[in-house]
Write an enzyme that holds these catalytic residues in place. Structure first.
Site: not given
Ligand code: S3P
Length: 444
Positions: A30, A106, A179, A328
């Site tokens: 990330s 994504g 999110s 995750d």
């Protein structure tokens, strides 16, 4: 370990010894995406180090190059990428020659929507057969409120063409789900809108964007379940050092928690509280795991996670508001729960259905192959643990092209009592290409 190149099927056999010693896992995925994208948006040349070299991050690097940023990132002896990115700054991104293929990522696709929304460009985004099935309306809806357009109108999935506008409006938006990808897309568009853009979320999602944007000179606020940026602003180049990825560390830590005799230290790993929910979950299951902060990279804390095997893990309940901090890690935590005494419940994990594959269905199906009872109850995932679990002989799993499932099912064999087959194991290249090598090195 045998590895069949053609079908990328592996046979994961029980490790010859417990996991012991120290390890560094690859850079955080990330934070790596954000470092590459924010540096591309910035004026000047940023220096990045510790960047994860994986297919997903390469999708972001390819995308920013296609949009006019100059990225010179080179492989380092430790396997990470380091170097410079010179951004498009006030010029904005250039119109690319063709569609941008985000591969399996994504994060690349969704963050790019926010990156492109404030500019006069028309960019088609697409991806692999998994990514083109994932929901995009959650991102396009708030960006449309800000003044961007998406073609074809009303489309829910990629390929989608982003039609940006230089006159975006700041908005206050209540996100329907927790999110970080949605939050980041809105905040990035908000950087170029006039006024304060506010994003409220139902539970705290990872906050790397809020921590990194101020490093690039953007006025950002962050509090519990709300974040804002004040625009219009400009990003100025800076230096970003990426710590190790706790989501990759989770596979090593969970492996050591279930493999008798193990004792492992994961070093230089991000200890961002929004990311180490799996440590808290393992603690609640009675695992011997601890964290120790040793420093900070920018505003991101990092340090050591230590874990030792404990024979008497027990089930626990993970409440809905904690799910974003383990989003995750649910598949690998479910495998640990399969070894624990009693029932484990993960509340409100519906978001798992729209990850790289339907992870909720895949976990229930995979655990059944191990002879473990697990089921969906509404949006909850329930697992009835079986202490002393023995791996059935000939068990075979399919990653379904999902990196986290590939590693979870490999662990069923590596930390189990019989070899298992994992089809399409190559999916690990998305986030942790050296996973097998690392785990086998610890068990020598
Ligand atoms: C990510 C956010 C999470 C996570 C994904 C990476 C990010 O997705 O599952 O692997 O970098 O912002 P959501 O924002 O869809 O929950």
């Amino acid at each position: 370990m045998s590895h069949d190149q053609a079908s990328a099927t592996i046979v994961a056999a029980p490790l010859p010894a417990p996991l012991r010693g120290s390890i560094r896992v690859p850079g955080d995925k990330s934070i790596s995406h954000r470092a590459v994208l924010f540096a591309a948006m910035a004026e000047g040349t940023s220096r990045l180090s510790g960047v994860l070299d994986s297919q997903d991050v390469r999708s972001s690097i390819r995308a920013v190059r296609a949009l006019g940023a100059e990225a010179s990132l080179e492989k380092q002896p430790d396997g990470s990428l380091a170097g410079t990115v010179t951004g498009w700054g006030g010029r904005g991104p250039s119109q690319p020659d063709g569609p941008i293929d985000c591969g399996n990522s994504g994060t690349t696709a969704r963050l790019l929507m926010g990156v492109l929304a404030p500019w006069d460009v028309r960019v088609e985004l697409t991806g692999d057969e998994s990514l083109v099935r994932r929901p995009m309306r959650r991102i396009t809806a708030p960006l449309m409120k800000m003044g961007a357009r998406f073609l074809p109108e009303g489309r829910e999935t990629l390929p989608i063409t982003v039609c940006g506008s230089r006159r975006l409006r700041a908005i206050a938006y209540d996100a329907p789900m927790a999110s970080a990808q949605l939050k980041t897309a809105v905040l990035l568009a908000g950087v170029f809108a006039e006024g304060v853009t506010v994003l409220n979320e139902p539970a705290p999602s990872r906050n790397h964007t809020e921590l990194m944007l101020p490093e690039f000179g953007v006025d950002t606020t962050a509090a519990d379940r709300t974040a804002s940026v004040t625009g219009p602003a400009r990003l100025k180049a800076c230096e970003v050092r990426v710590p190790g990825d706790p989501s990759s560390a989770a596979f090593i830590v969970c492996a050591a928690a279930v493999r008798p005799g193990s004792s492992v230290r994961v070093e230089d790993v991000s200890l961002n509280p929004a990311r180490i929910g799996f440590v808290r979950t393992l603690e609640r299951m009675g695992a011997d795991v601890s964290v120790c902060r040793t420093g900070a990279a920018g505003k991101e804390p990092y340090g050591v996670i230590e874990v030792r095997h404990t024979p008497d893990l027990h089930g626990c309940e993970v409440p809905a508001e904690k799910i974003a901090s383990i989003v995750d890690e649910v598949p690998v935590l479910a495998l640990v729960a399969a070894h624990a005494r009693g029932v484990t419940v993960f509340r409100e994990v519906g978001e798992l259905r729209v990850k790289e594959t339907d992870r909720l269905a895949a976990v229930v199906e995979g655990l059944a192959r191990l002879g473990v009872d697990a089921w969906e109850e509404g949006n909850d995932l329930v697992i009835e643990g079986r202490p002393g679990l023995r791996t059935p002989s000939g068990a075979a799993f399919d990653s379904k092209g999902d990196h986290r499932l590939a590693m979870t099912w490999a662990l069923a064999g590596l930390c189990g009592t019989a070899p298992v087959e994992v089809r399409d194991f190559d999916a690990v290249k998305v986030s942790y290409p050296g996973f097998l090598f690392d785990i086998e090195r610890l068990a020598r």
